[in-house]
Structure formats: C-alpha cells, structure tokens
Design an enzyme around this catalytic site. Structure first.
Site, PDB file in Angstrom:
ATOM      1  N   ALA A  62       0.866  -1.184   0.000  1.00  0.00           N
ATOM      2  CA  ALA A  62       0.000   0.000   0.000  1.00  0.00           C
ATOM      3  C   ALA A  62       0.909   1.244   0.000  1.00  0.00           C
ATOM      4  O   ALA A  62       0.815   2.116   0.867  1.00  0.00           O
ATOM      5  CB  ALA A  62      -0.975  -0.005   1.175  1.00  0.00           C
ATOM      6  N   LEU A  63       1.792   1.274  -0.992  1.00  0.00           N
ATOM      7  CA  LEU A  63       2.877   2.254  -1.010  1.00  0.00           C
ATOM      8  C   LEU A  63       2.368   3.687  -1.169  1.00  0.00           C
ATOM      9  O   LEU A  63       1.374   3.938  -1.850  1.00  0.00           O
ATOM     10  CB  LEU A  63       3.850   1.917  -2.147  1.00  0.00           C
ATOM     11  CG  LEU A  63       4.516   0.544  -2.051  1.00  0.00           C
ATOM     12  CD1 LEU A  63       5.429   0.321  -3.256  1.00  0.00           C
ATOM     13  CD2 LEU A  63       5.291   0.388  -0.748  1.00  0.00           C
ATOM     14  N   GLY A 115       5.462   8.310   1.754  1.00  0.00           N
ATOM     15  CA  GLY A 115       6.332   8.004   2.896  1.00  0.00           C
ATOM     16  C   GLY A 115       7.353   6.940   2.513  1.00  0.00           C
ATOM     17  O   GLY A 115       8.549   7.068   2.800  1.00  0.00           O
ATOM     18  N   HIS A 116       6.876   5.888   1.820  1.00  0.00           N
ATOM     19  CA  HIS A 116       7.794   4.842   1.361  1.00  0.00           C
ATOM     20  C   HIS A 116       8.764   5.419   0.320  1.00  0.00           C
ATOM     21  O   HIS A 116       9.943   5.062   0.294  1.00  0.00           O
ATOM     22  CB  HIS A 116       7.014   3.677   0.735  1.00  0.00           C
ATOM     23  CG  HIS A 116       6.052   3.017   1.688  1.00  0.00           C
ATOM     24  ND1 HIS A 116       4.681   3.102   1.544  1.00  0.00           N
ATOM     25  CD2 HIS A 116       6.268   2.275   2.793  1.00  0.00           C
ATOM     26  CE1 HIS A 116       4.096   2.422   2.514  1.00  0.00           C
ATOM     27  NE2 HIS A 116       5.026   1.913   3.292  1.00  0.00           N
ATOM     28  N   GLN A 139       2.463  -9.527  13.257  1.00  0.00           N
ATOM     29  CA  GLN A 139       2.461  -8.268  13.986  1.00  0.00           C
ATOM     30  C   GLN A 139       1.052  -7.689  14.153  1.00  0.00           C
ATOM     31  O   GLN A 139       0.890  -6.574  14.609  1.00  0.00           O
ATOM     32  CB  GLN A 139       3.415  -7.267  13.340  1.00  0.00           C
ATOM     33  CG  GLN A 139       3.013  -6.767  11.967  1.00  0.00           C
ATOM     34  CD  GLN A 139       4.146  -5.972  11.341  1.00  0.00           C
ATOM     35  OE1 GLN A 139       5.119  -6.510  10.833  1.00  0.00           O
ATOM     36  NE2 GLN A 139       4.037  -4.645  11.361  1.00  0.00           N
ATOM     37  N   GLY A 175      10.708   4.658   8.666  1.00  0.00           N
ATOM     38  CA  GLY A 175      10.159   5.992   8.892  1.00  0.00           C
ATOM     39  C   GLY A 175      10.002   6.270  10.383  1.00  0.00           C
ATOM     40  O   GLY A 175       9.704   5.379  11.171  1.00  0.00           O
ATOM     41  N   GLN A 218       8.695   1.586  16.702  1.00  0.00           N
ATOM     42  CA  GLN A 218       9.225   0.503  15.861  1.00  0.00           C
ATOM     43  C   GLN A 218      10.718   0.731  15.595  1.00  0.00           C
ATOM     44  O   GLN A 218      11.533  -0.192  15.661  1.00  0.00           O
ATOM     45  CB  GLN A 218       8.448   0.451  14.553  1.00  0.00           C
ATOM     46  CG  GLN A 218       9.070  -0.420  13.487  1.00  0.00           C
ATOM     47  CD  GLN A 218       8.135  -0.638  12.313  1.00  0.00           C
ATOM     48  OE1 GLN A 218       7.226  -1.428  12.386  1.00  0.00           O
ATOM     49  NE2 GLN A 218       8.349   0.086  11.220  1.00  0.00           N
TER      50      GLN A 218
HETATM   51  O1  PAF Z   1       6.447  -0.497   9.139  1.00  0.00           O
HETATM   52  C1  PAF Z   1       6.043  -1.494   8.512  1.00  0.00           C
HETATM   53  O2  PAF Z   1       5.472  -1.388   7.429  1.00  0.00           O
HETATM   54  C2  PAF Z   1       6.251  -2.880   9.119  1.00  0.00           C
HETATM   55  O3  PAF Z   1       6.092  -2.863  10.489  1.00  0.00           O
HETATM   56  C3  PAF Z   1       7.576  -3.537   8.712  1.00  0.00           C
HETATM   57  C4  PAF Z   1       8.770  -2.751   9.247  1.00  0.00           C
HETATM   58  C5  PAF Z   1       7.668  -3.642   7.203  1.00  0.00           C
HETATM   59  C6  PAF Z   1       7.667  -4.947   9.304  1.00  0.00           C
HETATM   60  O4  PAF Z   1       6.636  -5.760   8.828  1.00  0.00           O
END
Ligand code: PAF
Length: 284
Positions: free
Chosen positions: A32-33, A36-37, A61, A150, A156
């Site tokens: 879902a880019l 930010g990516h 997660q 980010g 994280q």
């Molecule tokens: O930030 C995210 O999109 C996720 O937590 C990551 C770092 C890709 C791990 O699944």
C-alpha cells in the site's frame, strides 16, 4: 526493476551486488505504497545504495485478526509505484518461505522486552514481537546492509535499533523523517480507510502534537492538552504520552530538554499514530 520471490534468489542477489561493490539499502514495507515509502527509497538512493524493497504483510504483527483482514493490499498498484520510486529489486516473499509454520504459532520469536511492551505494545500485545521477528529475518536474509525506517513508527524504530544492537546484526538502521500531507496528516497506508469526515477528525492527532510542542511542558500538562484535543474531535485516545526518546519511559514533570510526544487514536475503527520531537521544561 527486478522482481524476486524466493529467499535464495534474494540472498544471492544481495551477495552479488555486494561483491560488485554496492551497498544494499533495504526498505521493508507491507505494501500500500505512498510518498512516505518513496522518501525511504529516496534516502537509500541518495546514499548510493542498491535498493531492495520488500513487501510482506506480516500476520505476526497483527494482534487483531480484523485489523489484518482490513489491512490494504494493493500489489498491482504497488509494483509500478516501486519502480517509479527507483527501487532496484522488489521482493515479495511468500508466507511459506517467511513463516513456514503459519498459521500455527511460529516457534522462533525475537522479543525486545521493555521497549516493545509500552505504548503501542501495551495496546497491541505481541505486535513488536512480530515486527522484531520479521525485521530480523529480512535483515538476516539480505545480509550486510543499511535498512530504512520511517520515524512515523517511532517506537518501531527504537525496537529495531535495539534488536540490531543486541543481536549484532550487520545492519545500519537509518531513521527517516515523517512525511505529511499538506493538512498535516502523517502519511500511513491506513489513511485510505478514512472517509472525508474521519480524515478531518484524524487531523486532531497532528494538532494535538502541535499543542504539546507549543505548551513546552510540564509533561503532565502536555499529555492533558493532547488528550483533550483528540477527545474534542471524537477520536478515541489510545495514548497521549511524552517520553524519553531513547528509553520511551514517560517523563516526570521535573524533566527538561528534548523529548518525544506520541499519540495513538482510533477514528471510525481505524487506528492511527503520530509523534514529534518536543522540548520539555518544568512548570511554573
Ligand atoms: O512499518 C512497517 O510497514 C512494518 O512494520 C515492517 C517494518 C515492514 C515490518 O513488517
């Protein structure tokens, strides 16, 4: 842009690029880019890295199965976007390779106690075990690299830095600034689930952080101001905290100096987070 599925091909590609003198820039994502990516890829490119982006929606997660089900998955849109960002190799590993036992519980778990148990971790038990476990695997398969994350997911980043340090992984962790829309909303893959009214209310998160920054302390007053701003916008407050940026421990009212304000809120069933650096000083 090269496309890779298998772990062995991914491991070999990274090794070949290193052997030809390139540094690998790993950009882990769940797809879902958005811009930010793109900023993470741009940071890797600015460093001259060979950019490997991974897209894997990591079920470990998500403590809430509904959240996992609702998480946006847009692979057809993501591939051309990744290419347009300047990604060199896009890796979309399969579940069978990432977590061969899934959906049975996976025996191997990386857990960062303390940092992973507070804030997001308190409301989402097991979340950071899932993040630390998947990032460890992505880093181990990729090998020596720089990995870009980010600051929107500030906790994280802290968990990943600690994990890399404690496990001695050959990864340089690079934190990149939050990218915001013009109205101040921090970019997130979850934003696509907000309708116009929810989006307007979601702006209370960044407004809450601005209110805390303007106030400048003491931390208890900043917490109250942030919670009040979000509650007034009918956002269900997950937390509104002011913490030590290194330990993520809540600051007492006698604290002074740089700190991090972090908020989480639920808007129409969509959980959002945001944070910013603040300066705290003692009350009058
Ligand atoms: O930030 C995210 O999109 C996720 O937590 C990551 C770092 C890709 C791990 O699944």
């Amino acid at each position: 842009m090269r496309r890779v599925v298998g772990i062995e091909e991914w491991r070999r590609l990274a090794a070949e690029k290193r052997a030809s003198g390139r540094r690998i820039g790993l950009v882990p994502t769940m797809g879902a880019l958005h811009a930010g990516h793109e900023s993470l890829v741009a940071a890797a490119r600015a460093n001259g890295d060979y950019v490997i982006m991974t897209i894997f929606v990591n079920p470990r997660q998500f403590n809430d199965p509904n959240d996992l089900r609702a998480y946006p998955r847009t692979p057809e849109a993501d591939r051309p976007l990744a290419e347009s960002f300047g990604v060199d190799a896009l890796v979309e590993p399969t579940m069978a390779e990432m977590w061969p036992a899934y959906p049975d519980p996976t025996p191997t778990t990386v857990s960062v106690a303390g940092l992973g148990d507070v804030l997001e971790g308190a409301g989402r038990p097991g979340h950071f075990d899932g993040v630390a476990s998947v990032v460890a695997k992505l880093a181990i398969v990729t090998g020596s690299s720089r990995a870009y994350f980010g600051e929107k997911d500030f906790q994280q980043l802290a968990v990943v830095r600690r994990m890399v340090l404690d496990l001695g992984l050959d990864v340089e962790v690079v934190g990149c600034p939050i990218v915001r829309d013009d109205d101040g909303l921090a970019l997130s893959s979850r934003n696509v689930r907000l309708d116009a009214s929810a989006r307007a209310r979601a702006l209370s998160l960044s407004r809450a952080l601005a209110a805390a920054a303007d106030l400048g302390g003491p931390p208890s007053a900043m917490r109250e101001a942030m919670a009040a701003t979000m509650t007034a916008a009918q956002v269900v407050v997950g937390y509104a905290e002011v913490v030590d940026p290194a330990t993520l421990r809540p600051l007492e009212d006698d604290a002074t100096g740089p700190a991090r304000a972090l908020v989480a809120g639920v808007v129409d069933g969509v959980r959002l987070i945001d944070n910013r650096e603040v300066e705290v000083r003692k009350g009058p």
